[in-house]
Write a protein that holds these residues in place. Sequence first.
Motif, PDB file in Angstrom:
ATOM      1  N   THR A 116       0.830  -1.059   0.058  1.00 46.03           N
ATOM      2  CA  THR A 116      -0.090  -0.048  -0.027  1.00 46.03           C
ATOM      3  C   THR A 116       0.683   1.290   0.071  1.00 46.03           C
ATOM      4  N   ALA A 151     -12.219   2.867 -13.689  1.00 44.92           N
ATOM      5  CA  ALA A 151     -11.518   2.147 -12.847  1.00 44.92           C
ATOM      6  C   ALA A 151      -9.895   1.612 -13.356  1.00 44.92           C
ATOM      7  N   LEU A 172      -6.245   2.976 -12.172  1.00 46.39           N
ATOM      8  CA  LEU A 172      -5.593   2.054 -11.718  1.00 46.39           C
ATOM      9  C   LEU A 172      -4.087   2.123 -12.364  1.00 46.39           C
ATOM     10  N   LEU A 228      -4.785   1.486  -5.752  1.00 49.25           N
ATOM     11  CA  LEU A 228      -6.108   1.285  -5.475  1.00 49.25           C
ATOM     12  C   LEU A 228      -6.436   2.145  -4.327  1.00 49.25           C
ATOM     13  N   SER A 229      -5.520   2.379  -3.326  1.00 55.80           N
ATOM     14  CA  SER A 229      -5.912   3.145  -2.284  1.00 55.80           C
ATOM     15  C   SER A 229      -6.093   4.601  -2.056  1.00 55.80           C
ATOM     16  N   LYS A 286     -16.033  -0.267  -4.196  1.00 51.16           N
ATOM     17  CA  LYS A 286     -15.001  -0.017  -4.718  1.00 51.16           C
ATOM     18  C   LYS A 286     -14.370  -1.488  -5.024  1.00 51.16           C
ATOM     19  N   ASP A 287     -14.156  -2.249  -4.098  1.00 50.55           N
ATOM     20  CA  ASP A 287     -13.643  -3.371  -4.097  1.00 50.55           C
ATOM     21  C   ASP A 287     -14.273  -4.507  -5.317  1.00 50.55           C
ATOM     22  N   VAL A 342     -13.095  -3.539  -8.738  1.00 44.17           N
ATOM     23  CA  VAL A 342     -11.701  -3.900  -9.228  1.00 44.17           C
ATOM     24  C   VAL A 342     -11.789  -5.480  -9.215  1.00 44.17           C
ATOM     25  N   VAL A 350      -3.705  -3.111 -12.738  1.00 40.81           N
ATOM     26  CA  VAL A 350      -4.735  -4.165 -12.272  1.00 40.81           C
ATOM     27  C   VAL A 350      -3.933  -5.151 -11.422  1.00 40.81           C
ATOM     28  N   ALA A 410      -3.421  -3.890  -8.009  1.00 40.12           N
ATOM     29  CA  ALA A 410      -4.484  -3.570  -7.407  1.00 40.12           C
ATOM     30  C   ALA A 410      -4.979  -5.099  -6.919  1.00 40.12           C
ATOM     31  N   ASP A 465      -2.805  -6.093  -4.080  1.00 42.79           N
ATOM     32  CA  ASP A 465      -3.204  -5.244  -2.812  1.00 42.79           C
ATOM     33  C   ASP A 465      -4.453  -5.691  -2.084  1.00 42.79           C
ATOM     34  N   LEU A 466      -5.475  -5.999  -3.087  1.00 42.92           N
ATOM     35  CA  LEU A 466      -6.837  -6.660  -2.434  1.00 42.92           C
ATOM     36  C   LEU A 466      -6.455  -7.687  -1.816  1.00 42.92           C
TER      37      LEU A 466
END
Lengths: 218, 218
Positions: free
Chosen positions: A131, B34, B38, B43-44, B69-70, B73, B121, B124, B127-128
């Motif tokens: 992050t 999005a 990205l 993403l944050s 939002k998630d 993504v 992407v 992201a 991250d997720l």
Amino acid sequence: MEAASKPRPGANGRGRRATRVSGDDRERAILETAGRLLEEKPLSEISVDDLAKGAGISRPTFYFYFPSKDAVVMTIVERLVEAATGSRDEVLATLAEAGPRAGLEKALENLYAAFRSRPGVVRAGADLRATNHREAQELWTQVMEGWVDDVTAMIEFERDRGAAPAGQPARELAIALVQMNERVQYATLLGETPSLEGDRVLDVLIDVWLRAIYGSAE
Amino acid sequence: MEAASKPRPGANGRGRRATRVSGDDRERAILETAGRLLEEKPLSEISVDDLAKGAGISRPTFYFYFPSKDAVVMTIVERLVEAATGSRDEVLATLAEAGPRAGLEKALENLYAAFRSRPGVVRAGADLRATNHREAQELWTQVMEGWVDDVTAMIEFERDRGAAPAGQPARELAIALVQMNERVQYATLLGETPSLEGDRVLDVLIDVWLRAIYGSAE
DNA sequence: GGACTGTATCAACACTGTGTCGAGAAGTTC
DNA sequence: GAACTTCTCGACACAGTGTTGATACAGTCC
């Protein structure tokens, strides 16, 4: 970093108990709370308020000690990384003396042992790095570079003395191997699926390392 | 997932231009916004409002199309993963016909190519997965399991026919190799330091794979 | 052409979390 | 006991999320 160095009460050698807890104690309490909570839930679910409450202070007071939640985590991560990296010289010695297999075993075991005890902190570090967070990225870059340099030197040494055959550039091979270790050990540590069992990680990784460095393709 | 399937206007074959844009178009606009954002920032740093504004709607209206939002993504990541995984059969065929080196080359090149075009992407998605998000973790687990299964079968096949020597259990070796690929390619894709150059990734990885599978230790 | 229905839209709200400000308490120094 | 440093927190401003309820518009069905 500079966060942790702001409140420096110095030698506060009080003999009587203070009605108010000292700044050092508060700082420690925050770090301990964070360390504890991180083993319970991910960083994203811990708020500044949680840390403040855990340390017995109000939220604004928290900001007297640390500029942010991330700064607390960075302090913890830095200390863990320091502890994990500390034993490097010792390892290099073993490698030189006891040969590649034993040296590698020791190196990887050392690392794994250091991180194994604090999976929550490891995860938080990874979260931070993912992050954004420049500081976390730089810290990990340095750590990785250090390992890559060591491994590169080791591979070149082994090739020069004829123990290992030529192959891909030593540094590139080193990067791949070090990154493999990072990923595989991280997955195991956090119990991802799929991942290697804790007691199999070293065997498997060492085998790949030895084959990649000493074996020849096809 | 269920998010994307809520508004289903079906065949809205209007002949005159509609004063109001259709739901499908909005959904597409959100996904496009999005995807674009990205590649610009993590993403944050993207808010629901950014996505809504980008698609020309208000924030509450956004929630008519996606639950969060998630979810947006996840939809994008799922599609990319699908595209990347699609070519698996073809790869397995090449592997059987053209031998290990060529097969591996094709497999890794395919993968790398699929992800290379959308580093944002990929980031992201990572991250997720890191931050919690069960769905993202499950998706990636499935993908990894698929690859591990394929590689395990391949190693066992090569061992059975005598082309590869015995060694660590095939599945464990497969896990290590697949995770190495993930990490090394991710690092390169995002330009981490240290990381391999884009045009060196395949050579180095294939070398390690071949040595790990076909070479013998020491 | 009016009532009915499903789709789409958004202002306003409730809530959670972050970080800051300024007033002041508690201890230390001279 | 005045001045100074360290420490504390109530109250605020702000950013972001997700929900509610009222409303508009487009196509029916009759």
